[in-house]
Design a protein around this motif. Structure first.
Motif, PDB file in Angstrom:
ATOM      1  N   GLN A  66      36.871  37.622  47.178  1.00  0.00           N
ATOM      2  CA  GLN A  66      36.723  37.251  48.584  1.00  0.00           C
ATOM      3  C   GLN A  66      38.076  37.024  49.244  1.00  0.00           C
ATOM      4  N   PHE A  67      38.987  36.374  48.530  1.00  0.00           N
ATOM      5  CA  PHE A  67      40.321  36.147  49.088  1.00  0.00           C
ATOM      6  C   PHE A  67      41.066  37.456  49.285  1.00  0.00           C
ATOM      7  N   GLU A  68      40.928  38.378  48.340  1.00  0.00           N
ATOM      8  CA  GLU A  68      41.579  39.680  48.482  1.00  0.00           C
ATOM      9  C   GLU A  68      41.008  40.443  49.671  1.00  0.00           C
ATOM     10  N   ASP A  69      39.690  40.381  49.851  1.00  0.00           N
ATOM     11  CA  ASP A  69      39.052  41.053  50.979  1.00  0.00           C
ATOM     12  C   ASP A  69      39.511  40.468  52.309  1.00  0.00           C
ATOM     13  N   ALA A  70      39.813  39.168  52.312  1.00  0.00           N
ATOM     14  CA  ALA A  70      40.243  38.493  53.534  1.00  0.00           C
ATOM     15  C   ALA A  70      41.757  38.593  53.743  1.00  0.00           C
ATOM     16  N   GLY A  71      42.463  39.230  52.801  1.00  0.00           N
ATOM     17  CA  GLY A  71      43.902  39.388  52.939  1.00  0.00           C
ATOM     18  C   GLY A  71      44.698  38.148  52.569  1.00  0.00           C
ATOM     19  N   ARG A  72      44.097  37.238  51.817  1.00  0.00           N
ATOM     20  CA  ARG A  72      44.788  36.011  51.404  1.00  0.00           C
ATOM     21  C   ARG A  72      45.258  36.159  49.966  1.00  0.00           C
ATOM     22  N   GLU A  73      46.318  36.921  49.782  1.00  0.00           N
ATOM     23  CA  GLU A  73      46.824  37.208  48.441  1.00  0.00           C
ATOM     24  C   GLU A  73      47.318  35.952  47.740  1.00  0.00           C
ATOM     25  N   ASP A  74      47.832  34.980  48.491  1.00  0.00           N
ATOM     26  CA  ASP A  74      48.318  33.734  47.885  1.00  0.00           C
ATOM     27  C   ASP A  74      47.177  32.979  47.199  1.00  0.00           C
ATOM     28  N   LEU A  75      46.041  32.896  47.863  1.00  0.00           N
ATOM     29  CA  LEU A  75      44.889  32.208  47.280  1.00  0.00           C
ATOM     30  C   LEU A  75      44.269  33.030  46.143  1.00  0.00           C
ATOM     31  N   ALA A  76      44.287  34.345  46.281  1.00  0.00           N
ATOM     32  CA  ALA A  76      43.773  35.218  45.222  1.00  0.00           C
ATOM     33  C   ALA A  76      44.626  35.051  43.962  1.00  0.00           C
ATOM     34  N   GLU A  77      45.935  34.909  44.139  1.00  0.00           N
ATOM     35  CA  GLU A  77      46.839  34.709  43.009  1.00  0.00           C
ATOM     36  C   GLU A  77      46.538  33.391  42.296  1.00  0.00           C
ATOM     37  N   GLN A  78      46.230  32.357  43.063  1.00  0.00           N
ATOM     38  CA  GLN A  78      45.874  31.057  42.498  1.00  0.00           C
ATOM     39  C   GLN A  78      44.623  31.191  41.615  1.00  0.00           C
ATOM     40  N   GLU A  79      43.632  31.912  42.110  1.00  0.00           N
ATOM     41  CA  GLU A  79      42.402  32.139  41.335  1.00  0.00           C
ATOM     42  C   GLU A  79      42.703  32.930  40.066  1.00  0.00           C
ATOM     43  N   ARG A  80      43.572  33.949  40.162  1.00  0.00           N
ATOM     44  CA  ARG A  80      43.962  34.739  38.989  1.00  0.00           C
ATOM     45  C   ARG A  80      44.610  33.846  37.928  1.00  0.00           C
ATOM     46  N   ASN A  81      45.488  32.965  38.378  1.00  0.00           N
ATOM     47  CA  ASN A  81      46.170  32.061  37.448  1.00  0.00           C
ATOM     48  C   ASN A  81      45.181  31.122  36.764  1.00  0.00           C
ATOM     49  N   GLU A  82      44.210  30.605  37.518  1.00  0.00           N
ATOM     50  CA  GLU A  82      43.192  29.733  36.935  1.00  0.00           C
ATOM     51  C   GLU A  82      42.339  30.510  35.933  1.00  0.00           C
ATOM     52  N   MET A  83      42.045  31.774  36.250  1.00  0.00           N
ATOM     53  CA  MET A  83      41.264  32.606  35.335  1.00  0.00           C
ATOM     54  C   MET A  83      41.998  32.794  34.013  1.00  0.00           C
ATOM     55  N   GLU A  84      43.320  32.956  34.064  1.00  0.00           N
ATOM     56  CA  GLU A  84      44.100  33.114  32.835  1.00  0.00           C
ATOM     57  C   GLU A  84      43.992  31.873  31.953  1.00  0.00           C
ATOM     58  N   VAL A  85      44.058  30.702  32.584  1.00  0.00           N
ATOM     59  CA  VAL A  85      43.963  29.449  31.822  1.00  0.00           C
ATOM     60  C   VAL A  85      42.586  29.331  31.186  1.00  0.00           C
ATOM     61  N   ILE A  86      41.532  29.575  31.955  1.00  0.00           N
ATOM     62  CA  ILE A  86      40.164  29.477  31.430  1.00  0.00           C
ATOM     63  C   ILE A  86      39.962  30.514  30.325  1.00  0.00           C
ATOM     64  N   HIS A  87      40.474  31.723  30.547  1.00  0.00           N
ATOM     65  CA  HIS A  87      40.312  32.807  29.578  1.00  0.00           C
ATOM     66  C   HIS A  87      40.924  32.449  28.223  1.00  0.00           C
ATOM     67  N   SER A  88      41.966  31.639  28.227  1.00  0.00           N
ATOM     68  CA  SER A  88      42.617  31.276  26.970  1.00  0.00           C
ATOM     69  C   SER A  88      41.708  30.425  26.068  1.00  0.00           C
ATOM     70  N   PHE A  89      40.648  29.849  26.632  1.00  0.00           N
ATOM     71  CA  PHE A  89      39.722  29.036  25.843  1.00  0.00           C
ATOM     72  C   PHE A  89      38.459  29.798  25.455  1.00  0.00           C
ATOM     73  N   LEU A  90      38.280  30.993  25.997  1.00  0.00           N
ATOM     74  CA  LEU A  90      37.102  31.802  25.682  1.00  0.00           C
ATOM     75  C   LEU A  90      37.354  32.611  24.415  1.00  0.00           C
ATOM     76  N   PRO A  91      36.295  32.915  23.663  1.00  0.00           N
ATOM     77  CA  PRO A  91      36.471  33.724  22.448  1.00  0.00           C
ATOM     78  C   PRO A  91      36.864  35.160  22.794  1.00  0.00           C
ATOM     79  N   GLN A  92      37.335  35.878  21.793  1.00  0.00           N
ATOM     80  CA  GLN A  92      37.743  37.275  21.947  1.00  0.00           C
ATOM     81  C   GLN A  92      36.580  38.105  22.487  1.00  0.00           C
ATOM     82  N   ALA A  93      36.839  38.933  23.476  1.00  0.00           N
ATOM     83  CA  ALA A  93      35.798  39.768  24.080  1.00  0.00           C
ATOM     84  C   ALA A  93      35.344  40.848  23.099  1.00  0.00           C
TER      85      ALA A  93
END
Length: 148
Positions: A66-93
Motif C-alpha cells: 500500500q505504501f509503495e502504491d501511494a508513493g511513500r517509499e520511506d514508509l515502505a522501507e520501514q515495513e521491509r526492515n520490520e519484515m526482515e526482523v520478523i523473518h529472522s525468527f521464522l523457520p526455513q521456507a
C-alpha cells in the motif's frame, strides 16, 4: 529454547546493541503474543507464536504494498526492515519441490479426489507448513493439483 524465549533474548541483545528498529519490532511481536495469551488465558506454544509471527509478516507485506502504491517509499522501507526482523525468527521456507511432495502426500492421506476435498487437504497441510510457506501460494498449488 522456545520461540518466545528466543524473542525475549533477542530483545535483550537489541537493547544492548541499541538497535532501535530490531528492538521495536521484537517488542511489537512480544506485545502481540502477550495480547493473545491474555485474551485466551493460555500460554502460547511455539506453533501459536509462529502463527502470530506469520500474521505480522502478512500485515507488513500488505502495508508495504500500500505504501509503495501511494508513493511513500520511506514508509515502505520501514515495513521491509520490520519484515526482515520478523523473518529472522521464522523457520526455513519450504522449496517448491518439498511443497509439491507434501501436497501429494496430503492428497493421498486425505483421499482427496477433487475440488470438494480442498478443505481436507488444507487442514492436513496447515500445521505442517505453518510459517514455512505462504498460505495463498499453497492454496493455489493445491487447486492446481486438485483440478488436474
Amino acid at each position: 529454547m522456545s520461540l518466545k524465549e528466543s524473542l525475549k533474548e533477542a530483545q535483550k541483545e537489541a537493547m544492548r546493541a541499541k538497535d532501535k528498529l530490531r528492538l521495536g519490532t521484537i517488542r511489537m511481536a512480544l506485545a502481540e503474543i502477550k495480547q493473545k495469551e491474555i485474551d485466551g488465558r493460555v500460554e502460547l506454544e511455539d506453533a501459536d507464536v509462529l502463527a502470530v509471527l506469520t500474521k505480522m509478516m502478512k500485515q507488513r507485506k500488505d502495508a508495504m504494498q500500500q505504501f509503495e502504491d501511494a508513493g511513500r517509499e520511506d514508509l515502505a522501507e520501514q515495513e521491509r526492515n520490520e519484515m526482515e526482523v520478523i523473518h529472522s525468527f521464522l523457520p526455513q521456507a519450504l522449496t517448491s519441490e518439498e511443497l509439491d511432495a507434501l501436497i501429494a502426500e496430503a492428497m493421498t492421506e486425505s483421499g482427496a479426489s477433487g475440488m470438494q476435498d480442498m478443505g481436507k487437504v488444507m487442514g492436513w497441510l496447515k500445521p505442517k507448513v505453518q510459517g514455512r510457506a505462504d498460505m495463498g501460494e499453497l492454496s493455489k498449488a493445491i487447486k492446481a493439483k486438485l483440478s488436474a
